[in-house]
Design an enzyme around this catalytic site. Structure first.
Site, short mmCIF file in Angstrom:
data_model
loop_
_atom_site.label_atom_id
_atom_site.label_comp_id
_atom_site.label_asym_id
_atom_site.label_seq_id
_atom_site.Cartn_x
_atom_site.Cartn_y
_atom_site.Cartn_z
N ASP A 78 0.86 -1.18 0.00
CA ASP A 78 0.00 0.00 0.00
C ASP A 78 0.90 1.24 0.00
O ASP A 78 1.83 1.33 0.81
CB ASP A 78 -0.89 -0.04 1.25
CG ASP A 78 -1.98 1.02 1.20
OD1 ASP A 78 -3.06 0.71 0.69
OD2 ASP A 78 -1.72 2.14 1.67
N GLU B 63 -4.89 2.56 -3.76
CA GLU B 63 -3.42 2.57 -3.89
C GLU B 63 -2.83 1.29 -3.33
O GLU B 63 -1.70 1.25 -2.86
CB GLU B 63 -2.84 3.80 -3.19
CG GLU B 63 -3.09 3.87 -1.69
CD GLU B 63 -4.39 4.60 -1.31
OE1 GLU B 63 -5.31 4.64 -2.16
OE2 GLU B 63 -4.46 5.11 -0.18
N ASP C 271 -2.73 9.53 -10.38
CA ASP C 271 -2.86 8.46 -11.39
C ASP C 271 -1.51 8.15 -12.03
O ASP C 271 -1.17 6.99 -12.28
CB ASP C 271 -3.86 8.87 -12.47
CG ASP C 271 -5.30 8.78 -11.96
OD1 ASP C 271 -5.50 8.28 -10.84
OD2 ASP C 271 -6.21 9.21 -12.70
#
Ligand SMILES: [Mg+2]
Length: 303
Positions: free
Chosen positions: A175, A218, A192
């Site tokens: 993560d 994420e 992005d």
């Protein structure tokens, strides 16, 4: 849109004359034609090369077309290949049997050449569309890697394999740290870009047999087949250092991100959801202990 290779049509008939006729009316710049002169030869062919559609004779010695169709439909690898029977057996019962076995179409002789060509083309178009939809359904559109659904399909299979023959695997969940600050501070375009670059980096860095997917937001996940916990942690450490060293260029910025990692190996008899939870708990600990680090379950430090 992605470019496709020419679709391959397999013609199966014990009479070479019939193969010649069908091949003559199908083979062109758009279609590649291969053939088999018996049911067994047809099954061998689909084992060896990808086939997009099968034109299947019914009456053949040894193994008839119905049996070939039955076997294809019973095999998950070949189940989706459309089968069209082409036969002189024109009774309603024969047609019903052929279709009930899973054939997509049933063409009786004598046939009109142009109609056969159009039907084949229609079924090839449908198959191509279906494959495109299937691919879209399992791909994360932003990063191009597999999505959560794709990952869950694969971890289920990996878990079954581990149950059947003891093949082990290890999971890495990762993560990105403080990712919300990127999105909130610089906008979603920058966020992005970071996700795309990191996904690309991981995919290139990992081994071809490793499965790297976006799990959501994420968060990413890696399935490492035939890999133990210790090796999994080494790989996670490599990703940690690699991601930390990336300089992500987005707009006028040069961003540096870190990630936290949780690693767990499947235990004998364990469910896939349980090993996922353990990897996730390890990831949670990595966050708690300050982020930008690798934790595992069980924690290996004392071993
Ligand atoms: Mg025949």
């Amino acid at each position: 849109m992605m470019e496709y290779p020419k679709p391959t049509v397999l013609i199966v008939d014990d009479a070479r004359e019939n193969i010649k006729i069908l091949a003559g009316l199908l083979a062109d710049d758009e279609i590649r034609v291969i053939f088999a002169v018996s049911g067994q030869a047809a099954l061998d062919k689909v084992e060896r090369e990808p086939v997009d559609l099968i034109l299947l004779d019914v009456v053949m010695p040894d193994m008839d077309g119905y049996e070939v169709c039955r076997r294809l439909k019973a095999d998950h690898r070949f189940r989706d290949i459309p089968v069209i029977f082409v036969t002189g057996r024109d009774s309603g019962e024969d047609e019903e049997l052929g279709l009930s076995l899973g054939a997509i179409d049933y063409i009786t002789k004598p046939f009109r050449s142009s109609v056969v060509r159009i039907r084949v083309q229609n079924h090839l178009n449908l198959r191509r569309l279906q494959q495109t939809l299937e691919r879209l359904a399992i791909t994360d559109p932003l990063t191009g890697v597999g999505n959560r659904r794709y990952f869950l399909d694969h971890i289920r299979l990996a878990q079954q394999r581990s149950e059947q023959n003891g093949a082990s695997f290890t999971l890495i969940m990762l993560d990105l740290d403080h990712f919300k600050l990127i999105n909130d501070g610089f906008g979603h375009d920058v966020g992005d870009t970071a996700l795309m670059e990191i996904a690309h980096y991981c995919r290139v860095r990992l081994r071809p047999s490793d499965l790297f997917c976006r799990y959501g937001g994420e968060e990413f996940v890696v399935l490492l087949p035939d890999t133990g916990l210790h090796e999994g942690k080494i790989i996670a450490e490599q990703l940690l250092h690699g991601i930390g060293a990336l300089e992500i260029a987005a707009q006028d910025l040069a961003l540096h991100l870190t990630a936290s990692f949780g690693v767990a190996q499947i235990e004998p008899g364990e469910s896939y959801s349980s090993v996922l939870i353990r990897a996730d708990q390890a990831l949670y600990r990595a966050k708690q202990y300050g982020r930008n680090r690798v934790e595992s379950d069980p924690d290996e430090k004392n071993n």
